[in-house]
Design a protein around this motif. Structure first.
Motif, PDB file in Angstrom:
ATOM      1  N   LEU A 106       0.809  -1.219   0.000  1.00 27.20           N
ATOM      2  CA  LEU A 106       0.000   0.000   0.000  1.00 27.20           C
ATOM      3  C   LEU A 106       0.844   1.271   0.000  1.00 27.20           C
ATOM      4  N   GLY A 107       1.899   1.265   0.813  1.00 29.36           N
ATOM      5  CA  GLY A 107       2.702   2.473   0.911  1.00 29.36           C
ATOM      6  C   GLY A 107       3.633   2.684  -0.260  1.00 29.36           C
ATOM      7  N   GLU A 108       4.300   1.617  -0.699  1.00 28.27           N
ATOM      8  CA  GLU A 108       5.305   1.750  -1.753  1.00 28.27           C
ATOM      9  C   GLU A 108       4.734   1.497  -3.148  1.00 28.27           C
ATOM     10  N   ARG A 109       4.193   0.306  -3.384  1.00 27.99           N
ATOM     11  CA  ARG A 109       3.713  -0.018  -4.735  1.00 27.99           C
ATOM     12  C   ARG A 109       2.502   0.820  -5.141  1.00 27.99           C
ATOM     13  N   CYS A 110       1.566   0.975  -4.218  1.00 29.11           N
ATOM     14  CA  CYS A 110       0.328   1.689  -4.564  1.00 29.11           C
ATOM     15  C   CYS A 110       0.382   3.179  -4.225  1.00 29.11           C
ATOM     16  N   GLY A 111       1.315   3.574  -3.381  1.00 30.38           N
ATOM     17  CA  GLY A 111       1.512   4.999  -3.118  1.00 30.38           C
ATOM     18  C   GLY A 111       0.521   5.656  -2.185  1.00 30.38           C
ATOM     19  N   PHE A 112      -0.163   4.889  -1.342  1.00 32.82           N
ATOM     20  CA  PHE A 112      -1.064   5.497  -0.359  1.00 32.82           C
ATOM     21  C   PHE A 112      -0.233   6.241   0.692  1.00 32.82           C
ATOM     22  N   HIS A 113      -0.505   7.534   0.863  1.00 30.74           N
ATOM     23  CA  HIS A 113       0.197   8.334   1.868  1.00 30.74           C
ATOM     24  C   HIS A 113      -0.544   9.651   2.043  1.00 30.74           C
ATOM     25  N   GLY A 114      -0.026  10.480   2.923  1.00 33.80           N
ATOM     26  CA  GLY A 114      -0.631  11.785   3.139  1.00 33.80           C
ATOM     27  C   GLY A 114       0.412  12.870   3.207  1.00 33.80           C
ATOM     28  N   THR A 115      -0.044  14.108   3.021  1.00 38.56           N
ATOM     29  CA  THR A 115       0.809  15.286   3.152  1.00 38.56           C
ATOM     30  C   THR A 115       0.025  16.344   3.932  1.00 38.56           C
ATOM     31  N   PRO A 116       0.701  17.366   4.461  1.00 37.15           N
ATOM     32  CA  PRO A 116      -0.039  18.415   5.181  1.00 37.15           C
ATOM     33  C   PRO A 116      -1.153  19.037   4.358  1.00 37.15           C
ATOM     34  N   GLY A 117      -0.955  19.148   3.038  1.00 41.23           N
ATOM     35  CA  GLY A 117      -1.988  19.732   2.195  1.00 41.23           C
ATOM     36  C   GLY A 117      -3.276  18.939   2.155  1.00 41.23           C
ATOM     37  N   ASP A 118      -3.208  17.655   2.468  1.00 41.32           N
ATOM     38  CA  ASP A 118      -4.413  16.829   2.438  1.00 41.32           C
ATOM     39  C   ASP A 118      -5.413  17.215   3.519  1.00 41.32           C
ATOM     40  N   TYR A 119      -4.945  17.898   4.565  1.00 41.92           N
ATOM     41  CA  TYR A 119      -5.853  18.356   5.618  1.00 41.92           C
ATOM     42  C   TYR A 119      -6.788  19.462   5.121  1.00 41.92           C
ATOM     43  N   GLU A 120      -6.462  20.069   3.999  1.00 43.03           N
ATOM     44  CA  GLU A 120      -7.266  21.167   3.461  1.00 43.03           C
ATOM     45  C   GLU A 120      -8.343  20.694   2.492  1.00 43.03           C
ATOM     46  N   ARG A 121      -8.440  19.393   2.260  1.00 40.18           N
ATOM     47  CA  ARG A 121      -9.360  18.875   1.240  1.00 40.18           C
ATOM     48  C   ARG A 121     -10.418  17.976   1.874  1.00 40.18           C
TER      49      ARG A 121
END
Length: 275
Positions: free
Chosen positions: A74-89
């Motif tokens: 999930l984290g590497e192959r599929c790229g599921f992750h978050g960034t601070p900007g995701d809190y704004e959406r």
């Protein structure tokens, strides 16, 4: 296209099941947010969770092995992750969108991890740390914690203590590491949506449906009725808002009679706006 009342009926029924299904509840929140999602969109999200679970390697036994396999998938192959900007959406709190974008808040990314791992047979659960939701594998004596927001980074004891201290200024307590109840997870997601909408007055409709879904859960803070009343009045529905104010006043009258009186005054003021 199904009507909002149908989604809400299903949400309320699922919330009252003996074992509420976390994915179903989160997808119904998504349907409430996006009228275009429809039954086909919900089915597509379920299929994607099943597909991802089918990619998990067979024969895993130890919690650490499960954690590593899910991080790689999930984290590497599929790229599921978050960034601070995701809190704004808003999309970061909606499971169908998180599955599509592979980005989201910690709690929604954790829902993806939990649902994929559960389907693959892992001993998995959510852990509702203050301010930052994470995922646990294994029982209390062998619990392994990972952070889906950081692509499934394995958390040490010190990492967890720092997360709690950063969010609350308090020390980590054993009770914070208990598996999270699915309904508590959903309420926390809806709280996040309400907080997002509260900072955006033009999105009061979002705050209203998030409150109304929260009120369909078997256990919820009574004050949400007052919040719903305020939102109704804010949106110009003075009659319904005043009625909700009066109903909430009845709830608190036995404990806080002075507060109940003030709430009734607010209800009268709301009705006066009709004149």
């Amino acid at each position: 296209m199904q009507h909002t009342s149908e989604w809400r009926r299903r949400f309320a029924e699922e919330a009252r099941e003996e074992r509420p299904d976390l994915a179903t509840l989160c997808l119904l929140v998504g349907a409430e947010a996006d009228p275009e999602l429809g039954e086909a969109g919900i089915d597509a999200a379920e299929i994607e969770l099943d597909r991802l679970a089918g990619l998990v390697p067979y024969g895993l036994r130890e919690p650490r092995a499960w954690a590593a396999a899910l991080a790689e998938l999930l984290g590497e192959r599929c790229g599921f992750h978050g960034t601070p900007g995701d809190y704004e959406r808003l999309e970061s709190s909606l499971l169908p969108e998180v599955l599509r974008r592979r980005r989201g808040l910690p709690i929604l990314l954790s829902v993806v991890w939990i649902e994929v791992a559960r389907r693959a047979g892992a001993p998995v659960h959510g852990v509702a740390l203050p301010g930052h939701f994470v995922v646990g594998f294994g029982g209390p004596d062998e619990q392994v914690l990972v952070d889906p927001f950081d692509r499934g980074r394995l958390l040490t004891g010190t990492d967890v203590e720092m997360l709690v201290a950063g969010a609350t200024g308090e020390s980590l307590r054993p009770s914070m590491l208990r598996p999270a109840d699915p309904l508590d997870v959903v309420l926390r997601i809806l709280n996040n949506i309400r907080a997002w909408a509260a900072a955006r007055p033009e999105c009061s409709h979002v705050a209203l449906w998030a409150v109304e879904l929260s009120l369909l859960l078997p256990a919820h803070p009574a004050r949400l009725r007052y919040e719903r009343a305020q939102l109704l009045i804010q949106r110009g529905d003075f009659v319904a808002g005043a009625a909700e104010m009066d109903a909430y006043a009845e709830v608190v009258a036995g404990v806080e009679p002075v507060a109940a009186g003030k709430i009734r005054d607010l209800a009268r003021a709301a009705r006066a706006m009709l004149n």
